[in-house]
Structures are given as C-alpha cells and as structure tokens.
Design an enzyme around this catalytic site. Structure first.
Site, mmCIF file in Angstrom:
data_model
loop_
_atom_site.group_PDB
_atom_site.id
_atom_site.type_symbol
_atom_site.label_atom_id
_atom_site.label_comp_id
_atom_site.label_asym_id
_atom_site.label_seq_id
_atom_site.Cartn_x
_atom_site.Cartn_y
_atom_site.Cartn_z
ATOM 1 N N GLN A 196 46.236 28.684 30.188
ATOM 2 C CA GLN A 196 47.022 29.624 30.989
ATOM 3 C C GLN A 196 46.084 30.435 31.875
ATOM 4 O O GLN A 196 44.968 30.777 31.482
ATOM 5 C CB GLN A 196 47.865 30.520 30.090
ATOM 6 C CG GLN A 196 47.099 31.229 29.001
ATOM 7 C CD GLN A 196 48.010 31.714 27.875
ATOM 8 O OE1 GLN A 196 49.209 31.493 27.897
ATOM 9 N NE2 GLN A 196 47.428 32.373 26.896
ATOM 10 N N HIS A 214 45.809 28.171 25.693
ATOM 11 C CA HIS A 214 47.065 28.527 25.036
ATOM 12 C C HIS A 214 47.133 27.791 23.698
ATOM 13 O O HIS A 214 47.344 28.384 22.671
ATOM 14 C CB HIS A 214 48.272 28.201 25.925
ATOM 15 C CG HIS A 214 49.554 28.728 25.359
ATOM 16 N ND1 HIS A 214 50.265 29.751 25.926
ATOM 17 C CD2 HIS A 214 50.240 28.391 24.238
ATOM 18 C CE1 HIS A 214 51.328 30.026 25.176
ATOM 19 N NE2 HIS A 214 51.334 29.215 24.154
ATOM 20 N N PHE A 237 48.041 35.390 17.546
ATOM 21 C CA PHE A 237 48.236 34.282 18.492
ATOM 22 C C PHE A 237 47.682 32.985 17.886
ATOM 23 O O PHE A 237 48.344 31.944 17.890
ATOM 24 C CB PHE A 237 47.521 34.640 19.794
ATOM 25 C CG PHE A 237 47.653 33.639 20.923
ATOM 26 C CD1 PHE A 237 48.774 32.843 21.080
ATOM 27 C CD2 PHE A 237 46.636 33.534 21.874
ATOM 28 C CE1 PHE A 237 48.879 31.945 22.146
ATOM 29 C CE2 PHE A 237 46.733 32.654 22.939
ATOM 30 C CZ PHE A 237 47.847 31.856 23.069
ATOM 31 N N HIS A 275 49.818 31.761 15.110
ATOM 32 C CA HIS A 275 51.046 31.167 15.644
ATOM 33 C C HIS A 275 50.786 29.740 16.127
ATOM 34 O O HIS A 275 51.543 28.808 15.818
ATOM 35 C CB HIS A 275 51.584 32.028 16.786
ATOM 36 C CG HIS A 275 52.668 31.378 17.569
ATOM 37 N ND1 HIS A 275 53.988 31.357 17.163
ATOM 38 C CD2 HIS A 275 52.638 30.674 18.738
ATOM 39 C CE1 HIS A 275 54.707 30.681 18.037
ATOM 40 N NE2 HIS A 275 53.921 30.257 19.002
ATOM 41 N N GLU A 276 49.714 29.563 16.901
ATOM 42 C CA GLU A 276 49.401 28.228 17.433
ATOM 43 C C GLU A 276 49.088 27.250 16.302
ATOM 44 O O GLU A 276 49.484 26.089 16.345
ATOM 45 C CB GLU A 276 48.234 28.303 18.421
ATOM 46 C CG GLU A 276 48.595 28.967 19.741
ATOM 47 C CD GLU A 276 49.714 28.238 20.487
ATOM 48 O OE1 GLU A 276 49.614 27.020 20.692
ATOM 49 O OE2 GLU A 276 50.703 28.903 20.860
ATOM 50 N N LYS A 283 52.501 26.598 14.272
ATOM 51 C CA LYS A 283 53.501 25.842 15.023
ATOM 52 C C LYS A 283 52.994 24.456 15.426
ATOM 53 O O LYS A 283 53.715 23.473 15.312
ATOM 54 C CB LYS A 283 53.921 26.639 16.259
ATOM 55 C CG LYS A 283 55.045 25.983 17.050
ATOM 56 C CD LYS A 283 55.649 26.921 18.071
ATOM 57 C CE LYS A 283 56.774 26.234 18.839
ATOM 58 N NZ LYS A 283 57.267 27.081 19.932
ATOM 59 N N HIS A 284 51.764 24.391 15.934
ATOM 60 C CA HIS A 284 51.268 23.129 16.502
ATOM 61 C C HIS A 284 50.157 22.480 15.676
ATOM 62 O O HIS A 284 50.158 21.276 15.453
ATOM 63 C CB HIS A 284 50.755 23.368 17.927
ATOM 64 C CG HIS A 284 51.788 23.913 18.853
ATOM 65 N ND1 HIS A 284 52.814 23.145 19.347
ATOM 66 C CD2 HIS A 284 51.980 25.153 19.358
ATOM 67 C CE1 HIS A 284 53.588 23.896 20.136
ATOM 68 N NE2 HIS A 284 53.101 25.122 20.153
#
Ligand code: NAG
Length: 155
Positions: free
Chosen positions: A33, A60, A110, A113-114, A117-118
C-alpha cells in the site's frame, strides 16, 4: 502526483504460481500500500508509535489465493500470532510493514490480523517465522518504488 497515489493504493502484485496437490491454495497476492494515499483516504490515520514511516510503499500482506481469485481465510485457529517467534524481524517489520491505524500503536495488531486471516492459510508452506521473513524479503526484491522511479515516475 496525487493521482498516482490512488492508482497505486492496494496495488496487487501476483508473484508466483504455486500449483501442487499438497497446497491448499494456488498462488499469492503480495499486497503493498502507498502509505500517503492511505492517509488521504482515511479520515483517521495515525503514525505508528515506532515513528513516521518513510515515503514508500508499506507491506499490507501476503495472501494465499485460489485460481478463481477468492481466497481462504482464518485457516488455523490453533496457530495464533506470537511476536516472540519474530523478534529478530522486528526492526524490519516496523520499517516495511507499518500500520497507520488509529489509535496509534506499534503494529502488532495489524501483523496479528494478517497472520490470522491470511498467513495461517499458507501454513502448508510457511511457518510463522517464514511467512513474515519471506514477505519482508519480497518487499526488498520487488522494490516497487525503485521500479516506478526507474520508469520516470516523479515521486
Ligand atoms: C474458488 O475455488 C476454491 C478452491 O478450489 C473453492 O473452494 C471455492 O468454492 C471457489 N469459489 C468460487 C466463488 O468459485
């Protein structure tokens, strides 16, 4: 210059095709980003507690994706983010993977979260340390800012 901020927000780079039976996904999006655009777009934008990021792209995330461009998410609840596993990467994380979320924080939310989730969806290939290490290495290898400068973009 403004327009390029918007064009490049959430630029998706498809890096490598990885097809094999053992993997539960087909390839990765390496998502970067353009940090100034993020701050233009978001009503609230806070610099990390670790300092103002450089004028550059920020990571990101590295997202496992299926060939149909949907992606799996939250694949393994038994493998929560653990910053102790990536302490050696911390200074590069702060530099290249900064958060601009408010309230200002050190980025761990952050990254968690990454990862949750991924990252957990690439566990067939990358453990937690490798996931973050490989993603940081891709940022250096791709060097999007340099690519654009070489192409004559006035950043
Ligand atoms: C996309 O592909 C995955 C993996 O093959 C599959 O599970 C999913 O249902 C597909 N989604 C759509 C919208 O086709």
């Amino acid at each position: 210059m403004k327009s390029i901020y918007f064009i490049l927000v959430n630029l998706f780079i498809t890096l490598c095709i990885l097809s094999s039976q053992v993997q539960s996904f087909d390839f990765f999006y390496f998502v970067q980003q353009w940090l100034p655009a993020l701050c233009d777009k978001k009503a609230a934008c806070c610099y990390p507690t670790t300092g103002k990021p450089a004028l550059d792209f920020g990571i990101h995330g590295l997202w496992p994706v299926y060939n149909n461009h949907t992606f799996p998410s939250n694949c393994n609840g038994n493998s929560p983010f653990d910053e102790n596993q990536i302490l050696d990467l911390m200074s590069d994380m702060q530099k290249d993977w900064p958060t601009l979320a408010c309230p200002k924080n050190n980025g761990k939310k952050f990254w968690a979260h990454e990862w949750n989730k991924h990252g957990t969806c690439s566990l067939s290939m990358l453990d937690m340390h490798s996931y973050f290490q490989v993603t940081l290495a891709l940022k250096v290898k791709v060097n999007l800012l340099q690519v654009l400068k070489n192409a004559g973009t006035n950043i």
